[in-house]
Design a protein around this motif. Structure first.
Motif, PDB file in Angstrom:
ATOM      1  N   ASP A   1       0.856  -1.194   0.000  1.00 56.85           N
ATOM      2  CA  ASP A   1       0.000   0.000   0.000  1.00 56.85           C
ATOM      3  C   ASP A   1       0.884   1.233   0.000  1.00 56.85           C
ATOM      4  O   ASP A   1       1.507   1.566   1.010  1.00 56.85           O
ATOM      5  CB  ASP A   1      -0.915  -0.008   1.223  1.00 56.85           C
ATOM      6  CG  ASP A   1      -1.920   1.141   1.199  1.00 56.85           C
ATOM      7  OD1 ASP A   1      -1.787   2.027   0.336  1.00 56.85           O
ATOM      8  OD2 ASP A   1      -2.836   1.155   2.043  1.00 56.85           O
ATOM      9  N   MET A   2       0.968   1.918  -1.136  1.00 55.47           N
ATOM     10  CA  MET A   2       1.732   3.164  -1.251  1.00 55.47           C
ATOM     11  C   MET A   2       0.801   4.337  -1.570  1.00 55.47           C
ATOM     12  O   MET A   2       1.221   5.319  -2.184  1.00 55.47           O
ATOM     13  CB  MET A   2       2.808   3.024  -2.327  1.00 55.47           C
ATOM     14  CG  MET A   2       3.916   2.049  -1.960  1.00 55.47           C
ATOM     15  SD  MET A   2       5.376   2.175  -3.018  1.00 55.47           S
ATOM     16  CE  MET A   2       4.730   1.613  -4.578  1.00 55.47           C
ATOM     17  N   SER A   3      -0.444   4.230  -1.174  1.00 53.99           N
ATOM     18  CA  SER A   3      -1.404   5.298  -1.460  1.00 53.99           C
ATOM     19  C   SER A   3      -1.077   6.560  -0.668  1.00 53.99           C
ATOM     20  O   SER A   3      -0.405   6.513   0.359  1.00 53.99           O
ATOM     21  CB  SER A   3      -2.822   4.828  -1.124  1.00 53.99           C
ATOM     22  OG  SER A   3      -2.915   4.432   0.233  1.00 53.99           O
ATOM     23  N   GLN A   4      -1.557   7.691  -1.186  1.00 55.99           N
ATOM     24  CA  GLN A   4      -1.382   8.997  -0.541  1.00 55.99           C
ATOM     25  C   GLN A   4       0.090   9.337  -0.337  1.00 55.99           C
ATOM     26  O   GLN A   4       0.531   9.654   0.766  1.00 55.99           O
ATOM     27  CB  GLN A   4      -2.129   9.035   0.802  1.00 55.99           C
ATOM     28  CG  GLN A   4      -3.642   8.943   0.669  1.00 55.99           C
ATOM     29  CD  GLN A   4      -4.328   8.940   2.016  1.00 55.99           C
ATOM     30  OE1 GLN A   4      -4.777   7.907   2.476  1.00 55.99           O
ATOM     31  NE2 GLN A   4      -4.404  10.080   2.658  1.00 55.99           N
ATOM     32  N   ASN A   5       0.853   9.246  -1.409  1.00 58.18           N
ATOM     33  CA  ASN A   5       2.245   9.656  -1.390  1.00 58.18           C
ATOM     34  C   ASN A   5       2.494  10.628  -2.531  1.00 58.18           C
ATOM     35  O   ASN A   5       1.548  11.253  -3.026  1.00 58.18           O
ATOM     36  CB  ASN A   5       3.154   8.421  -1.478  1.00 58.18           C
ATOM     37  CG  ASN A   5       3.353   7.757  -0.123  1.00 58.18           C
ATOM     38  OD1 ASN A   5       4.152   8.216   0.696  1.00 58.18           O
ATOM     39  ND2 ASN A   5       2.620   6.670   0.121  1.00 58.18           N
ATOM     40  N   GLN A   6       3.751  10.746  -2.956  1.00 55.30           N
ATOM     41  CA  GLN A   6       4.109  11.662  -4.043  1.00 55.30           C
ATOM     42  C   GLN A   6       4.853  10.907  -5.146  1.00 55.30           C
ATOM     43  O   GLN A   6       5.812  11.401  -5.722  1.00 55.30           O
ATOM     44  CB  GLN A   6       4.963  12.808  -3.490  1.00 55.30           C
ATOM     45  CG  GLN A   6       4.250  13.627  -2.428  1.00 55.30           C
ATOM     46  CD  GLN A   6       5.144  14.666  -1.769  1.00 55.30           C
ATOM     47  OE1 GLN A   6       6.207  14.999  -2.280  1.00 55.30           O
ATOM     48  NE2 GLN A   6       4.711  15.179  -0.627  1.00 55.30           N
ATOM     49  N   VAL A   7       4.372   9.722  -5.440  1.00 53.70           N
ATOM     50  CA  VAL A   7       5.030   8.852  -6.414  1.00 53.70           C
ATOM     51  C   VAL A   7       4.697   9.309  -7.838  1.00 53.70           C
ATOM     52  O   VAL A   7       3.522   9.351  -8.216  1.00 53.70           O
ATOM     53  CB  VAL A   7       4.600   7.384  -6.201  1.00 53.70           C
ATOM     54  CG1 VAL A   7       5.216   6.492  -7.265  1.00 53.70           C
ATOM     55  CG2 VAL A   7       4.996   6.917  -4.805  1.00 53.70           C
ATOM     56  N   TRP A   8       5.734   9.637  -8.601  1.00 52.92           N
ATOM     57  CA  TRP A   8       5.565  10.018 -10.006  1.00 52.92           C
ATOM     58  C   TRP A   8       5.639   8.801 -10.918  1.00 52.92           C
ATOM     59  O   TRP A   8       5.014   8.761 -11.969  1.00 52.92           O
ATOM     60  CB  TRP A   8       6.651  11.024 -10.420  1.00 52.92           C
ATOM     61  CG  TRP A   8       6.534  12.336  -9.749  1.00 52.92           C
ATOM     62  CD1 TRP A   8       7.093  12.701  -8.554  1.00 52.92           C
ATOM     63  CD2 TRP A   8       5.796  13.467 -10.204  1.00 52.92           C
ATOM     64  NE1 TRP A   8       6.757  13.992  -8.246  1.00 52.92           N
ATOM     65  CE2 TRP A   8       5.967  14.500  -9.241  1.00 52.92           C
ATOM     66  CE3 TRP A   8       5.022  13.731 -11.341  1.00 52.92           C
ATOM     67  CZ2 TRP A   8       5.388  15.749  -9.380  1.00 52.92           C
ATOM     68  CZ3 TRP A   8       4.444  14.982 -11.480  1.00 52.92           C
ATOM     69  CH2 TRP A   8       4.616  15.973 -10.513  1.00 52.92           C
ATOM     70  N   GLY A   9       6.430   7.842 -10.513  1.00 56.61           N
ATOM     71  CA  GLY A   9       6.616   6.640 -11.310  1.00 56.61           C
ATOM     72  C   GLY A   9       7.398   5.617 -10.518  1.00 56.61           C
ATOM     73  O   GLY A   9       8.034   5.938  -9.509  1.00 56.61           O
ATOM     74  N   LEU A  10       7.348   4.378 -10.955  1.00 57.76           N
ATOM     75  CA  LEU A  10       8.054   3.298 -10.272  1.00 57.76           C
ATOM     76  C   LEU A  10       9.388   3.036 -10.958  1.00 57.76           C
ATOM     77  O   LEU A  10       9.499   3.147 -12.185  1.00 57.76           O
ATOM     78  CB  LEU A  10       7.214   2.027 -10.280  1.00 57.76           C
ATOM     79  CG  LEU A  10       5.856   2.116  -9.578  1.00 57.76           C
ATOM     80  CD1 LEU A  10       5.115   0.789  -9.703  1.00 57.76           C
ATOM     81  CD2 LEU A  10       6.017   2.501  -8.120  1.00 57.76           C
ATOM     82  N   PRO A  11      10.426   2.665 -10.195  1.00 57.97           N
ATOM     83  CA  PRO A  11      11.723   2.347 -10.805  1.00 57.97           C
ATOM     84  C   PRO A  11      11.613   1.150 -11.747  1.00 57.97           C
ATOM     85  O   PRO A  11      10.704   0.323 -11.630  1.00 57.97           O
ATOM     86  CB  PRO A  11      12.607   2.001  -9.593  1.00 57.97           C
ATOM     87  CG  PRO A  11      11.923   2.606  -8.419  1.00 57.97           C
ATOM     88  CD  PRO A  11      10.466   2.579  -8.733  1.00 57.97           C
TER      89      PRO A  11
END
Length: 674
Positions: free
Chosen positions: A319-329
């Motif tokens: 669960d990585m919701s509510q973050n500032q993720v632009w894209g995954l490595p």
């Protein structure tokens, strides 16, 4: 009282001296306003519940009569002191709850009393205003403890002296304190498996090395960094909760672990390998300055190398919701072959790509909602992508279409949420495709589809043909019902829940009579001026008619199949006529029918807005006149006038009777010539 016959036991609650209740060997004295432990209870009592009383002192003689006691609960009393000899007669006590008392006042004497419990397994000291020093004294000699709670106290700092002797401890709860520093406090707890430090003030966790720990909850702190110890030892860690913190980077996890649930919700986390403007930070290193007493160490970490070294192979929930993720490595998802649930909602994703290396063969739920997605990329090859996906949430993005043929790979998809995207549904084969679209035709496994707020302009090309939709949400599409409504025929056999909220629906637009499987229908927020007659034959269980223009419902609504099957009906925000409420009275008599918004239902009488359940007598009287039979009303009004004229005629006739007779005789008595 418990009475046993053979192998069966019949249990009955019965009053006991002191107003307590006894069931088998448990004495419940909860909320009896007791100021001391009753001395007249059964001597074979094994469990004694004294919660919600006013006991201040547990004296040396309080428990003398109950030598078989193994569970004692004194939650929410005013307990200030447990005398040193209070438990001498209760050596078998295993569970002791002292939550929400005032034990800080005499903690040293209470500690002496606790030290006399060699069999104590579970101790709850939550909510007693205890500091770390007080806790250390209270648990010093409790080497048999397996579960300890010191939640909701005023602990600020943990060091190696606090839990030194708790060698058997399996579970420790420290939540809702003021902990800002931990210095080797858990190193001696070799059997500890569950640790809860949620709702504290920890700024970071560096050098995490509790290899035996299975569950770690450090949510709701102010953690910016989580770094596991650099070791090849196998960590037993299965669940790690870092949600609601201030993480800046993905946590550096153990190289070998059994981690299956990783909760990172509501942080400030991002991946900086590639930034939105195209900048690459793949070779950037981060230095950690670690000060331990008089020793200062500098640890250099290459974030992406460390990420790759983290073992995510057993991870099932991420669960990585509510973050500032632009894209995954790159290859990030390839490291999670066992992933079953992936939540990336409420981030900054503009694109999401899946390739054959990222097959996510075990994934059943994928949530990408509330991002900025304009592109969803799938590299179609020999291997299936997302073959076990069942729930796909793409709501509230900027998508215009989905990759062609995506549902030929997701062969188990049941739920698709495309709401709040500007998508169109694909037309029939052979028709022009002027715009990108979403094609769900022929997806036999699809049962739940949400297209709310997509700006749909008619569904005349039968876009649901070949599906088995049971739930369909078309809410907030003002033009969705314009044009041909033949698409309804494709859902006659399966559709059970239909939402047409705010679709500019008028009373004659849709014929619902063929939807025999429908059990829930939402028609709220439309322009219905009259009740759709096609609903009468349906056997709905829930119907929402809120916020329309209805003046009344049919008088026989309670007698038709709809009225007999309904169990939930919403009616508020309609301009009902106070003088035509026969249907309302009929619905009140329907057994089993709930009107959850009953108090919000109003009717109009002139300029007044009233509750139909309590109409004033003048209004009722006015309504009687308005609803009376007009023919009868005219007859009633004309009858007095007719009677008056008749009486007047009779009076005049009687008064002029003689004159009239003479006049007639005179005229009629003259002989006529022959």
């Amino acid at each position: 009282l418990a009475v046993g016959w053979g192998s069966g036991v019949v249990t009955a609650w019965a009053p006991s001296p002191g107003g307590c209740e006894l069931v088998q060997s448990t004495m419940d004295c909860t909320g009896r306003w007791l100021s001391s432990v009753p001395g007249n209870l059964r001597g074979d009592t094994e469990e004694l519940l004294l919660d919600d009383n006013t006991i201040q002192v547990l004296s040396n003689a309080s428990l003398l009569l109950y030598p078989q006691l193994w569970h004692l609960s004194l939650t929410r009393n005013r307990l200030e002191l447990i005398e040193p000899g209070a438990f001498l007669s209760s050596q078998g006590l295993q569970v002791l709850s002292l939550t929400d008392n005032l034990l800080f006042t005499n903690y040293s004497l209470t500690a002496a009393a606790l030290s006399a419990l060699p069999a104590l397994r579970t101790l709850d000291l939550a909510g007693n205003h205890l500091t770390e020093d007080m806790v250390s004294v209270l648990v010093w000699n409790l080497s048999s403890l397996e579960s300890l709670s010191v939640a909701r106290n005023i602990i600020m700092r943990l060091d190696s002296s606090i839990f030194t002797n708790l060698t058997q401890l399996l579970e420790l709860n420290l939540e809702k304190n003021y902990i800002f520093e931990i210095d080797k406090a858990f190193e001696g707890l070799q059997r500890l498996q569950r640790l809860n430090i949620a709702y504290n003030y920890l700024p970071c966790l560096v050098g995490f090395g509790l290899t035996q720990l299975r569950v770690l909850n450090v949510s709701n702190n102010v953690i910016e960094w989580f770094l596991a110890l650099e070791s090849d030892d196998l960590f037993e860690l299965e669940v790690l909760d870092l949600s609601h913190n201030r993480l800046l980077f993905f946590p550096v996890l153990p190289r070998q672990s059994k981690l299956h649930s990783l909760l990172l919700q509501d942080n400030r986390m991002s991946f900086y390998q590639r930034l939105p403007n195209g900048t690459s930070l793949a070779n950037v290193t981060v230095q950690f300055l670690i000060i331990d007493g008089n020793t200062t160490n500098i640890t250099t970490v290459r974030l992406w190398d460390e990420l790759c070294h983290s073992n995510l192979s057993s991870l099932r929930l991420l669960d990585m919701s509510q973050n500032q993720v632009w894209g995954l490595p790159e290859d990030f998802l390839a490291q999670t072959p066992s992933l079953t649930y992936l939540k990336l909602n409420q981030n900054c994703l503009e694109a999401f790509h899946l390739s054959e290396e990222d097959t996510l063969a075990m994934l059943t739920e994928l949530d990408l909602s509330q991002n900025q997605l304009v592109e969803l990329g799938v590299e179609v090859g020999v291997r299936d992508i997302l073959p076990n996906l069942q729930l796909f949430n793409l709501s509230t993005n900027r998508l215009r279409a989905l990759p062609p043929g995506i549902f030929t790979h997701t062969r188990k998809i049941t739920t698709l949420d495309l709401s709040r995207n500007r998508v169109d549904l694909c037309p029939q084969p052979g028709e022009a495709k002027s715009l990108p679209c979403v094609d769900v035709r022929g997806v036999e496994t699809l049962t739940h589809l949400s297209l709310a707020g997509c700006g749909l302009r008619g569904l005349g090309s039968r876009p649901f043909q070949g599906t088995s939709l049971m739930h369909l949400d078309l809410s907030d599409n003002c033009q969705a019902l314009s044009g041909d409504l033949g698409w309804l025929q494709d859902l006659v056999l399966t559709l059970q829940v239909l939402s047409l909220r705010n679709t500019s629906l008028s009373s004659t637009t849709v014929d619902f009579s063929a939807l025999n499987s429908l059990v829930q229908l939402d028609l709220s927020g439309n322009s219905l001026a009259t009740f759709p007659t096609s609903l009468g034959a349906l056997k709905l269980r829930s119907l929402d008619l809120r916020d329309n223009c209805l003046r009344a419902l049919p008088p026989d609504v309670a007698q038709v199949p709809l009225g007999r099957s309904l169990r939930e009906l919403y009616l508020s925000q309609n301009p009902y006529n106070c003088c035509t409420l026969g249907w309302w009275d009929a619905l009140q008599r329907v057994e089993g029918l709930r009107v959850p918004d009953r108090r919000e239902v109003t009717c109009s009488h002139g300029s007044r807005v009233l509750s139909p359940s309590a109409l004033p007598e003048p209004v009722l009287q006015s309504c009687r006149w308005q609803t009376a039979d007009l023919a009868l009303l005219y007859l009633v009004l004309a009858l007095p006038t007719c009677l008056t004229l008749l009486v007047a005629f009779v009076v005049v006739f009687l008064m002029l009777k003689e004159k009239l007779l003479k006049m007639v005789k005179t005229r009629c008595g003259v002989s006529s010539p022959y």
